[in-house]
Design a protein around this motif. Structure first.
Motif, PDB file in Angstrom:
ATOM      1  N   UNK A 205       2.024 -34.900   8.848  1.00  0.00           N
ATOM      2  CA  UNK A 205       1.777 -33.539   9.350  1.00  0.00           C
ATOM      3  C   UNK A 205       2.215 -32.498   8.312  1.00  0.00           C
ATOM      4  N   UNK A 206       2.896 -32.785   7.476  1.00  0.00           N
ATOM      5  CA  UNK A 206       3.477 -31.638   6.482  1.00  0.00           C
ATOM      6  C   UNK A 206       2.400 -31.625   5.422  1.00  0.00           C
ATOM      7  N   UNK A 207       1.880 -32.631   5.062  1.00  0.00           N
ATOM      8  CA  UNK A 207       0.471 -32.644   4.273  1.00  0.00           C
ATOM      9  C   UNK A 207      -0.731 -31.803   4.989  1.00  0.00           C
ATOM     10  N   UNK A 208      -0.722 -31.926   6.100  1.00  0.00           N
ATOM     11  CA  UNK A 208      -1.862 -31.336   6.752  1.00  0.00           C
ATOM     12  C   UNK A 208      -1.551 -29.734   6.670  1.00  0.00           C
ATOM     13  N   UNK A 209      -0.331 -29.445   6.896  1.00  0.00           N
ATOM     14  CA  UNK A 209       0.205 -27.974   7.069  1.00  0.00           C
ATOM     15  C   UNK A 209      -0.159 -27.351   5.699  1.00  0.00           C
ATOM     16  N   UNK A 210       0.337 -28.172   4.556  1.00  0.00           N
ATOM     17  CA  UNK A 210       0.241 -27.700   3.509  1.00  0.00           C
ATOM     18  C   UNK A 210      -1.161 -27.470   2.817  1.00  0.00           C
ATOM     19  N   UNK A 211      -2.073 -28.370   3.276  1.00  0.00           N
ATOM     20  CA  UNK A 211      -3.587 -28.433   2.922  1.00  0.00           C
ATOM     21  C   UNK A 211      -4.398 -27.591   3.895  1.00  0.00           C
ATOM     22  N   UNK A 212      -3.811 -27.098   4.788  1.00  0.00           N
ATOM     23  CA  UNK A 212      -4.647 -26.225   5.733  1.00  0.00           C
ATOM     24  C   UNK A 212      -5.393 -26.849   6.722  1.00  0.00           C
ATOM     25  N   UNK A 213      -5.236 -28.309   7.079  1.00  0.00           N
ATOM     26  CA  UNK A 213      -5.993 -29.085   7.890  1.00  0.00           C
ATOM     27  C   UNK A 213      -5.177 -29.040   9.476  1.00  0.00           C
ATOM     28  N   UNK A 214      -5.952 -29.558  10.240  1.00  0.00           N
ATOM     29  CA  UNK A 214      -5.226 -29.363  11.678  1.00  0.00           C
ATOM     30  C   UNK A 214      -4.346 -30.853  11.469  1.00  0.00           C
ATOM     31  N   UNK A 215      -3.286 -30.551  12.009  1.00  0.00           N
ATOM     32  CA  UNK A 215      -2.414 -31.750  12.178  1.00  0.00           C
ATOM     33  C   UNK A 215      -2.729 -32.593  13.304  1.00  0.00           C
ATOM     34  N   UNK A 216      -2.600 -34.004  13.231  1.00  0.00           N
ATOM     35  CA  UNK A 216      -2.905 -35.000  14.136  1.00  0.00           C
ATOM     36  C   UNK A 216      -1.954 -35.643  14.301  1.00  0.00           C
ATOM     37  N   UNK A 217      -1.375 -36.242  15.678  1.00  0.00           N
ATOM     38  CA  UNK A 217      -0.384 -37.112  15.864  1.00  0.00           C
ATOM     39  C   UNK A 217      -0.878 -38.361  16.600  1.00  0.00           C
ATOM     40  N   UNK A 218      -0.783 -39.333  16.268  1.00  0.00           N
ATOM     41  CA  UNK A 218      -1.380 -40.624  17.103  1.00  0.00           C
ATOM     42  C   UNK A 218      -0.501 -41.130  18.116  1.00  0.00           C
ATOM     43  N   UNK A 219      -0.020 -40.017  19.161  1.00  0.00           N
ATOM     44  CA  UNK A 219       0.973 -40.409  20.238  1.00  0.00           C
ATOM     45  C   UNK A 219       0.655 -39.237  21.032  1.00  0.00           C
ATOM     46  N   UNK A 220       0.737 -39.755  22.455  1.00  0.00           N
ATOM     47  CA  UNK A 220       0.625 -38.653  23.453  1.00  0.00           C
ATOM     48  C   UNK A 220       1.549 -37.510  23.188  1.00  0.00           C
ATOM     49  N   UNK A 221       1.273 -36.108  24.052  1.00  0.00           N
ATOM     50  CA  UNK A 221       2.177 -35.468  23.460  1.00  0.00           C
ATOM     51  C   UNK A 221       3.510 -35.619  24.396  1.00  0.00           C
TER      52      UNK A 221
END
Length: 322
Positions: A205-221
């Motif tokens: 998630x932190x990599x995605x934030x740093x790179x300006x990508x959409x964070x994805x999490x493979x679990x239900x909210x």
């Protein structure tokens, strides 16, 4: 020899820690070096850089060893009082290479216990997992307690190896082997998290934030995770080393937190909108396990608050990306 103030009557313990270069193992070795005057033998099949760091700590000696090598096991166990067995092929790798998972997770546990029995090791602390309870599909189930039966359904390969390890601990203890505690560890996060683990979702998630990508999490909210910081796990392991309790499993887990709470807070702390996270609403679990035995047997309740733990992940992440 008569004991004096400078000559204690009981020699410091000699503790072998397997998996010492790993995520949990390295923190355990550091805490043992800080809190005790024990001699710690830190071993792992890899992680030479971390082993070298650990080797600089007081009373710590590190070495590279493959636990599939029986002669190596016999050599490292000789003269040891306590074994903390944390080495393992982890969840994803256990599914992709089941033979290696069996050889290392089950075979090495058997061989370590055999050597421990033969050489008089008095205590064995086994790193198990609360995945032994299965896939946690029921959000309304009473938390799993260690002394209650449960239907052994929905377990993965990793959980199967941990159940086998726990069974061997009990069988060897019944045959005159070492006392033991099997620590059923929850979902662990914190600095130095291992790639491919649940904790690594935070770094992704932190990599995605740093790179300006959409964070994805493979679990239900709304999925619930028995999240626990690695420093709390290390403390629990050290207490298990020192405890007189024996012959049982102990859940070592935090209170359940939802995916939204965990990763939304992390995103906010990292400076992005939590609403930007995309969750996989088709994949859920509810890791509900009792903390009662951890509190009663180990005298411990996890101390790291979620925000503080997540900040430690961010600080470590940024230090590794500089």
């Amino acid at each position: 020899m008569t004991a004096t103030a400078s000559q204690p009557s009981i020699a410091p313990s000699r503790i072998l820690v397997t998996g010492a270069a790993g995520f949990v193992g390295s923190h355990v070795v550091e805490l043992l070096a800080e809190k005790t005057n024990a001699t710690v033998f830190a071993t792992d099949a890899g992680g030479e850089a971390m082993l070298e760091q650990l080797n600089q700590l007081p009373h710590v000696t590190s070495s590279v060893a493959d636990l599939r090598d029986l002669s190596a096991i016999n050599a490292m166990v000789r003269g040891v009082d306590i074994i903390v067995h944390l080495a393992a092929v982890r969840t994803k790798a256990s599914s992709s290479n089941t033979r290696a998972a069996h050889e290392i997770n089950v075979g090495s546990t058997y061989d370590l216990l055999t050597a421990a029995h033969d050489t008089g090791v008095r205590r064995f602390v086994f790193g198990s997992s609360h995945t032994v309870y299965g896939s946690f599909p029921d959000p309304n189930r009473r938390p799993f307690a260690e002394n209650e039966p449960w239907a052994c359904t929905g377990i993965n390969m990793y959980a199967a190896t941990k159940l086998a390890g726990e069974a061997y601990c009990e069988a060897f203890a019944s045959a005159g082997g070492p006392d033991y505690l099997a620590l059923r560890l929850g979902t662990i996060y914190g600095p130095r998290t291992s790639p491919g683990s649940n904790g690594s979702l935070m770094t992704e998630l932190l990599d995605a934030v740093r790179d300006g990508r959409t964070p994805t999490i493979p679990w239900a909210s709304g999925a619930q995770h028995g999240l626990i910081h690695v420093s709390d796990v290390a403390e629990a392991v050290c207490r298990a080393v020192e405890s007189d309790a024996t012959g049982m499993a102990v859940n070592v887990s935090g209170l359940p937190r939802t995916s939204t709470e965990i990763y939304g807070t992390l995103a906010e702390l990292a400076g992005t909108d939590p609403a930007s996270i995309v969750f996989d609403e088709n994949r859920t679990r509810h890791q509900l396990v009792s903390q009662r035995r951890m509190q009663e047997v180990l005298g411990y309740t996890p101390q790291v608050e979620l925000k503080d733990g997540l900040l430690s992940v961010i600080e470590w992440f940024r230090s590794t990306r500089e």
